[in-house]
Design an enzyme around this catalytic site. Sequence first.
Site, short mmCIF file in Angstrom:
data_model
loop_
_atom_site.label_atom_id
_atom_site.label_comp_id
_atom_site.label_asym_id
_atom_site.label_seq_id
_atom_site.Cartn_x
_atom_site.Cartn_y
_atom_site.Cartn_z
N TRP A 1 30.12 -2.33 4.07
CA TRP A 1 29.10 -2.41 5.11
C TRP A 1 29.14 -1.19 6.02
O TRP A 1 30.21 -0.75 6.46
CB TRP A 1 29.33 -3.65 5.99
CG TRP A 1 29.02 -4.94 5.31
CD1 TRP A 1 28.43 -5.11 4.10
CD2 TRP A 1 29.30 -6.25 5.81
NE1 TRP A 1 28.31 -6.44 3.81
CE2 TRP A 1 28.84 -7.17 4.85
CE3 TRP A 1 29.88 -6.74 6.98
CZ2 TRP A 1 28.95 -8.54 5.02
CZ3 TRP A 1 29.99 -8.10 7.15
CH2 TRP A 1 29.53 -9.00 6.18
N LYS B 1 24.29 -1.82 3.07
CA LYS B 1 25.33 -2.24 2.13
C LYS B 1 25.48 -1.17 1.07
O LYS B 1 24.73 -1.11 0.12
CB LYS B 1 24.98 -3.60 1.52
CG LYS B 1 25.04 -4.70 2.58
CD LYS B 1 24.11 -5.85 2.29
CE LYS B 1 23.93 -6.69 3.55
NZ LYS B 1 22.54 -6.96 3.87
N THR C 1 9.93 -17.71 17.59
CA THR C 1 10.65 -16.46 17.36
C THR C 1 10.23 -15.89 16.01
O THR C 1 9.95 -16.65 15.09
CB THR C 1 12.17 -16.69 17.42
OG1 THR C 1 12.85 -15.47 17.14
CG2 THR C 1 12.64 -17.76 16.46
N GLU D 1 16.89 -18.75 20.24
CA GLU D 1 17.56 -20.02 19.93
C GLU D 1 18.67 -20.35 20.93
O GLU D 1 19.15 -21.48 20.96
CB GLU D 1 18.17 -19.96 18.52
CG GLU D 1 17.18 -19.88 17.38
CD GLU D 1 16.69 -18.47 17.07
OE1 GLU D 1 16.71 -17.61 17.97
OE2 GLU D 1 16.27 -18.23 15.94
P1 ADP Z 1 13.37 -11.60 17.46
O1 ADP Z 1 14.03 -12.06 16.18
O2 ADP Z 1 11.92 -11.84 17.53
O3 ADP Z 1 13.82 -10.25 17.92
P2 ADP Z 1 14.99 -12.73 19.54
O4 ADP Z 1 14.51 -12.16 20.75
O5 ADP Z 1 15.43 -14.13 19.53
O6 ADP Z 1 13.90 -12.66 18.49
O7 ADP Z 1 16.11 -11.78 19.01
C1 ADP Z 1 17.44 -12.13 18.95
C2 ADP Z 1 18.19 -11.06 18.23
O8 ADP Z 1 18.13 -9.83 18.95
C3 ADP Z 1 19.65 -11.36 18.09
O9 ADP Z 1 19.89 -12.22 17.00
C4 ADP Z 1 20.23 -9.97 17.89
O10 ADP Z 1 20.10 -9.54 16.55
C5 ADP Z 1 19.33 -9.12 18.75
N1 ADP Z 1 19.96 -8.86 20.06
C6 ADP Z 1 19.76 -9.52 21.20
N2 ADP Z 1 20.48 -8.99 22.21
C7 ADP Z 1 21.18 -7.97 21.67
C8 ADP Z 1 22.14 -7.01 22.18
N3 ADP Z 1 22.50 -7.00 23.45
N4 ADP Z 1 22.65 -6.12 21.31
C9 ADP Z 1 22.28 -6.11 20.02
N5 ADP Z 1 21.38 -6.96 19.49
C10 ADP Z 1 20.85 -7.88 20.29
#
Ligand code: ADP
Length: 542
Positions: free
Chosen positions: A438, A433, A181, A325
């Site tokens: 926030w 921020k 990732t 993860e």
């Molecule tokens: P990368 O960090 O490469 O994008 P991931 O695919 O593991 O890897 O991304 C996970 C992240 O994507 C989550 O931690 C979150 O921030 C975001 N995410 C995933 N699904 C959603 C969703 N439905 N709405 C908002 N954010 C999301």
Amino acid sequence: MMPTPLNLYSIFDYSQKMWPEKWIITRTHSGTHRYQYRDFGERVQRLSSALKALGVKPGDRVATLAWNNFRHLEAYFAIPLMGAVLHTINLRLPAEHLGYIINHAEDQVLLIDEDLLPLMVPIRDKVPTLQHLIVMGEHPNLSPNPITSTLDYEGLLAKAAPEMDYDPNWPEDAPLGMCYTSATTGNPKGVVYSHRGIALHSLAMGLANTSAISESDTVLPIVPMFHANAWGLPFSSVWFGANIVLPGPAPTPESLIRLMSEEHVSVAAGVPTVWLSVAKVLEHHQTPLYLRMVLCGGSAAPPALIRTFEQNFSIPFAHAYGMTETSPLATFSRLKSTLSGLAENEQLAIRSTQGALVPGLFMRLRRNNEDLPWDGKSMGELWFKGPWVADEYYRDPRTEDSFEDGWLKTGDVATVSPEGYVKLVDRTKDLVKSGGEWISSVDLENAIMAHPDVFEAAVIGVPHPKWDERPLAFVVLKENRQLTKEDIINLLAASFPKWWLPDDVIFLDEIPKTSVGKFLKRALRDQYHQYLAGSPPEHGAS
Ligand code: ADP
């Protein structure tokens, strides 16, 4: 009870016995490839036999660099079934990261789509563990070829034994696969999936409270198979006997719509940017579709997008959340029956949240070393724990930053409502921020994208001399539409306090995207870092 291991063998064996007549359909460069599960099963065994003949042993890492296609699906099963580890590699990684993760995982064999071979050219001398490159294609032209020691996938399968003696008792805690990732800074981080984790995650995808994948479905994973196992859809579809439609190389919105229509796809899964571009085409060319569910995740699905699908196209739209993860499914948005009496816009507000925790997982909301209440207001970091949640990064000291007391710290800031609905406020790094408070970039983006003339929008925080950071909005308009900065600010002023309003609105042709189609805010932050540096202190927030 019997300690029967939850492994990929139980999925494969059941599927072969129950669903030999089901179909796997792939869009290819030259047309459509289709075969049945029984043919798939034989080719899976042939691939395992071929890899064994090449010297692949249990525990060895075998990588894939491929589009969503039937050969990639064969690898998904053949590699873990023989005890080796399926390492799916993101085909849009820069060469430097590609080389890093092949070396870090110590991949021994790489299965690669023929048209992706050029990706290996810049790193061919920098990946010493790689012993074989197996090229997937109809009649791949291996000579002349930029890379030596390449083998032909189809040739290997033709010569290989059609049966393989898989071990039904393969330990459930053994590694099944791995996926890297992207990290905020530095090299990608590796997540290792166990057989048990994948089996339980696959079951979770079949629950009626989530996506309810079943044998009556035809499933189209648009989300790449190199990205968090295409959200586990290949595994659950094969287990539960759904027909599978794979979009092949570089799918376009038009090719996806054609595929969904011709193959009567009932469930299709992709990130919001995919659905935004599909909606754009559907608005002009109505096409008969048979979807019972659009599954959307990976980044926040704007409520306006959900409304477009449901009201304009009569297609139910489900929003889910997770990360590499978490295998990835962690929360899924469905309206509880107890909330069905709410007004339509209130229902939409709930359904556009990231949803409720999936059964089997535990969740906490944390800030300053304390658990926060699920009151819909308190904002904290989401932590998860459960059988399909990683507990470390593969051979990586960054494990210490992201895991604590057996919990995964997601880096996502959210609120949780008393009914248990998670609403993502932002990634920690994307929160704006301003003056110690926030501001949620996601909320501002959703509000801008609700405007009918807006195609997409991203909001970032940029350094400001007085307020630390202030929001800056980037907006892409639909074709032939005209909006001004004032129009956008007035739109937001109707729903947000004055200090949330972006200091400026910049119109772009396109928002830069990550390899999986998420907004690449890092690129915007890098480019606009100095944008408000010279702003007078009274600029913006009051
Ligand atoms: P990368 O960090 O490469 O994008 P991931 O695919 O593991 O890897 O991304 C996970 C992240 O994507 C989550 O931690 C979150 O921030 C975001 N995410 C995933 N699904 C959603 C969703 N439905 N709405 C908002 N954010 C999301």
